[in-house]
Write an enzyme that holds these catalytic residues in place. Structure first.
Site, mmCIF file in Angstrom:
data_model
loop_
_atom_site.group_PDB
_atom_site.id
_atom_site.type_symbol
_atom_site.label_atom_id
_atom_site.label_comp_id
_atom_site.label_asym_id
_atom_site.label_seq_id
_atom_site.Cartn_x
_atom_site.Cartn_y
_atom_site.Cartn_z
ATOM 1 N N PHE A 1 -7.411 2.853 29.264
ATOM 2 C CA PHE A 1 -6.996 4.140 28.672
ATOM 3 C C PHE A 1 -5.564 4.118 28.155
ATOM 4 O O PHE A 1 -5.195 4.906 27.299
ATOM 5 C CB PHE A 1 -7.143 5.276 29.704
ATOM 6 C CG PHE A 1 -6.099 5.254 30.796
ATOM 7 C CD1 PHE A 1 -4.834 5.776 30.587
ATOM 8 C CD2 PHE A 1 -6.382 4.716 32.048
ATOM 9 C CE1 PHE A 1 -3.864 5.751 31.589
ATOM 10 C CE2 PHE A 1 -5.429 4.682 33.056
ATOM 11 C CZ PHE A 1 -4.173 5.201 32.819
ATOM 12 N N LYS B 1 -16.245 -1.741 24.336
ATOM 13 C CA LYS B 1 -16.532 -0.674 25.313
ATOM 14 C C LYS B 1 -15.181 -0.108 25.737
ATOM 15 O O LYS B 1 -14.485 -0.672 26.576
ATOM 16 C CB LYS B 1 -17.295 -1.262 26.508
ATOM 17 C CG LYS B 1 -18.203 -0.307 27.252
ATOM 18 C CD LYS B 1 -17.494 0.813 27.972
ATOM 19 C CE LYS B 1 -16.699 0.364 29.175
ATOM 20 N NZ LYS B 1 -15.796 1.451 29.694
ATOM 21 N N SER C 1 -7.348 -2.900 35.850
ATOM 22 C CA SER C 1 -6.750 -3.165 37.169
ATOM 23 C C SER C 1 -7.114 -4.569 37.647
ATOM 24 O O SER C 1 -8.114 -5.154 37.206
ATOM 25 C CB SER C 1 -7.264 -2.144 38.185
ATOM 26 O OG SER C 1 -8.631 -2.406 38.456
ATOM 27 N N CYS D 1 0.877 -2.022 31.807
ATOM 28 C CA CYS D 1 0.889 -3.193 32.673
ATOM 29 C C CYS D 1 2.215 -3.935 32.560
ATOM 30 O O CYS D 1 2.476 -4.846 33.328
ATOM 31 C CB CYS D 1 -0.284 -4.101 32.380
ATOM 32 S SG CYS D 1 -0.294 -4.714 30.702
ATOM 33 N N GLU E 1 0.727 -1.612 42.828
ATOM 34 C CA GLU E 1 0.935 -0.957 41.535
ATOM 35 C C GLU E 1 0.781 0.564 41.697
ATOM 36 O O GLU E 1 -0.214 1.043 42.247
ATOM 37 C CB GLU E 1 -0.107 -1.487 40.546
ATOM 38 C CG GLU E 1 0.101 -0.991 39.138
ATOM 39 C CD GLU E 1 -0.802 -1.706 38.128
ATOM 40 O OE1 GLU E 1 -1.944 -2.030 38.490
ATOM 41 O OE2 GLU E 1 -0.354 -1.921 36.990
#
Lengths: 483, 120
Positions: A150, A174, A227, A282, A383
């Site tokens: 996202f 996707k 992730s 990230c 994180e």
């Protein structure tokens, strides 16, 4: 009634077979903008069939013609630049400048794909034995998939799609069900350039469609960004099926600040690194390690500058930090801040409970700084993926590098210094895939591979750069004798 | 509060400024200056699109649009000179705060063009 998004399969917009939908919410206004179908294995099968059917014709399309499609595509993206940026703000909560920056980076990847006619060329050698010549050729490898996150809903798909198809492969995307609207625009533009049917396909959805794509026998390779937990699952699933895979995971990026750094300008850049995209990238700076006397100055300057950041709705040009992606994300981030406090960190800037006038229900978390963080605390190790910067103290450069290298992540690390010696030692010794020197966000441009080590990357070939050419092509060695 | 606090805020303000200047000169039938303003608008839109660099986005301090308000009611030559002087000052002030050299150069050039009109 809320609009239900469609999939794009075989050159047409089609209804997903799934009844279930995932609402797409503007995280600032809480408006439901669309319903994203939770596509099923049937939808995936249709997309893969279309991609397989399109492959033969597409691989025979000359590479220069394939690159020409990218020229048209780039022009459309430039023409729709503001519209794409605004849609991204509405679906992801980032600021308009961040969205514009993202579209720019996406265009870089299209530019890179235009070089595929050069990059796909191979080499050869005459007379490897008397009258025998040997050459290498690169060929497209088949149907490729990207499962994207996202936080960069327009840029990350374009790390993969342009290079994959210009190399002659067909492609299925996707996207994240939280941010499918900019992807819809992306496919409207791809539709406009009249690619042959099945070259590009879009399947909206969540876990069911991802699993079906990973396990489909006709899919050659999968790219993933998300992730570490999911990246590892994707890597293991795909490799068990004999597929190529590049899975980029999460991160805990450290920044070392030396006493010789120019504190004011360093902090300005660190703020962008820590709070850009509300910390949801990230490459976000998560922990700043002040070395020696730098620690106190760093803390004071960070608090001074961070508390002036204007938090608000990203469509307003003056907003310097937008929302996090959802109410659930806000809750999770705020819990992690509390965990840091409970573990003994001091909260020197608290962004919890942030309310913005006019957007009272928006998912805002203000810039947060946790000081006196120790290596064993959860906030130092895991994180957070939010606008939270942890501060740690190291007595020496060597200790700072040791702290960084102890992380189980290895996405990025930066140093702020005016010393060439420290910069060189840092580059040499730090275990991270993307290294910044006086740059907080060490984001590789499209012609370089996007690094990542340890739990931040699963695979061999990275996204972008020459790695992407390797990933999207099969090498064939031809040995010939004609005399 | 500083309202010109981001790359986008500065470029968007500059684009709007040039649009207003274009409309102003159109109403007083000075097509040469109107066209020049519209050309700058186009250039600034391109600059905003092409030079926003995610990795160097940083907060900008100390600039506020209230310092660069223009009075378009005064169509006299003196009024035109005031507008051009303020526009030139705007570009001169904001250019150093932009950390992308190409964008900085484009802003400096817009400023010089406005300053030239005042001198002429």
């Amino acid at each position: 009634m809320t609009r239900k998004l469609k999939n794009y399969i075989g050159g047409e917009w089609v209804e997903a077979s799934a009844e279930a939908v995932i609402p797409v919410e503007n995280p600032a206004t809480c408006e439901i903008m669309a319903d994203c179908p939770d596509s099923t294995a049937d939808d995936v099968n249709q997309a893969v069939e279309a991609a397989v059917a399109g492959f033969e014709e597409w691989r025979r399309t000359p590479v220069l013609s394939r690159a020409q499609y990218m020229h048209h595509f780039k022009n459309l993206v430039e023409d729709n630049f503001e519209k794409i940026s605004q849609v991204m703000v509405m679906e992801s909560g980032k600021t308009i400048d961040e969205a514009r920056g993202e579209v720019r980076r996406a265009i870089e990847s299209i530019d890179y794909a235009m070089s595929v006619p050069v990059l796909m060329r191979s080499d050869g050698l005459e007379d490897i034995s008397s009258g025998i010549d040997e050459t290498t050729i690169r060929q497209p490898a088949g149907v490729f998939v990207a499962i994207t996150p996202f936080n960069f809903p327009f840029m990350v798909p374009l790390w993969f799609l342009p290079t994959a198809i210009t190399c002659g492969n067909t492609f299925i995307l996707k996207p994240s069900p939280q941010t499918p609207l900019s992807t819809e625009l992306l496919f409207e533009m791809l539709d406009e350039i009249d690619l042959p049917e099945g070259v590009v396909n879009l399947v909206n959805g969540g876990i069911a469609s991802s699993e079906a794509l990973m396990k489909h026998p006709d899919v050659t390779g999968v790219s993933f960004v998300g992730s570490s937990h999911v990246a590892k699952i994707i890597y293991e699933t795909c490799t068990a099926q004999g597929k190529r895979v590049q899975a980029q995971g999460g991160a805990k990026n450290y920044i070392a600040v030396m006493p010789d750094a120019d504190m004011e300008s360093s902090v300005k850049n660190i703020l962008g690194a820590a709070y850009g995209c509300a910390g949801q990238r990230c490459l976000a700076a998560a922990v700043a390690v002040g070395v020696g006397e730098a620690y106190g100055k760093l803390k004071d300057e960070l608090v001074k500058q961070a508390k002036t950041l204007q938090v608000g709705y990203g469509l307003e040009e003056t907003t310097q930090m937008g929302t996090v992606i959802s109410g659930a994300a806000k809750e999770r981030i705020e819990k992690m801040i509390q965990q840091g406090v409970d573990d003994g960190a001091s909260i020197v800037l608290d962004g919890r409970g942030k309310v913005v006038d006019g957007y009272e229900n928006g998912s805002f978390v203000g810039p947060t700084i946790l000081a006196d963080v120790k290596t064993d605390m959860v906030v130092a190790r895991e994180e957070i993926f939010g606008p939270v910067l942890s501060l740690m103290k190291a007595d020496s450069f060597e200790e700072a590098v040791g702290i960084i290298n102890n992380s189980h992540y290895g996405n990025a690390a930066s140093i702020f210094t005016s010393s060439g010696k420290y910069a060189r030692e840092f580059k040499y010794n730090v275990n991270a895939g993307n290294v910044g020197v006086n740059i907080g966000v060490a984001a590789p441009s499209a012609s370089f591979p996007f690094g990542g080590q340890k739990d931040s990357f699963f695979g061999d070939l990275h996204g972008q750069g020459m790695d992407s050419i390797e990933f999207y092509t099969e090498r064939k060695i031809v040995i010939e004798r004609w005399i | 509060m500083a309202s010109l606090n981001t790359f986008g805020a500065i470029l968007t303000y500059a684009i709007e400024l040039e649009m207003q200047i274009r409309d102003y000169y159109q109403t007083i039938n000075n097509s040469e200056r109107a066209n020049a303003a519209d050309k700058r608008r186009g250039k600034l839109e391109r600059v905003r699109r092409e030079n926003v660099l995610e990795i160097t986005l940083e907060p900008i301090e100390g600039l506020d649009e209230s310092n660069y308000r223009l009075n378009f009611d005064d169509t006299s030559e003196a009024g035109q000179n005031v507008i051009e002087t303020i526009a030139a000052r705007f570009y001169e002030d904001v250019a150093p705060s932009i950390n992308v050299r190409q964008a900085q150069r484009a802003l400096e050039r817009c400023g010089k063009e406005h300053a030239k009109i005042v001198i002429s």
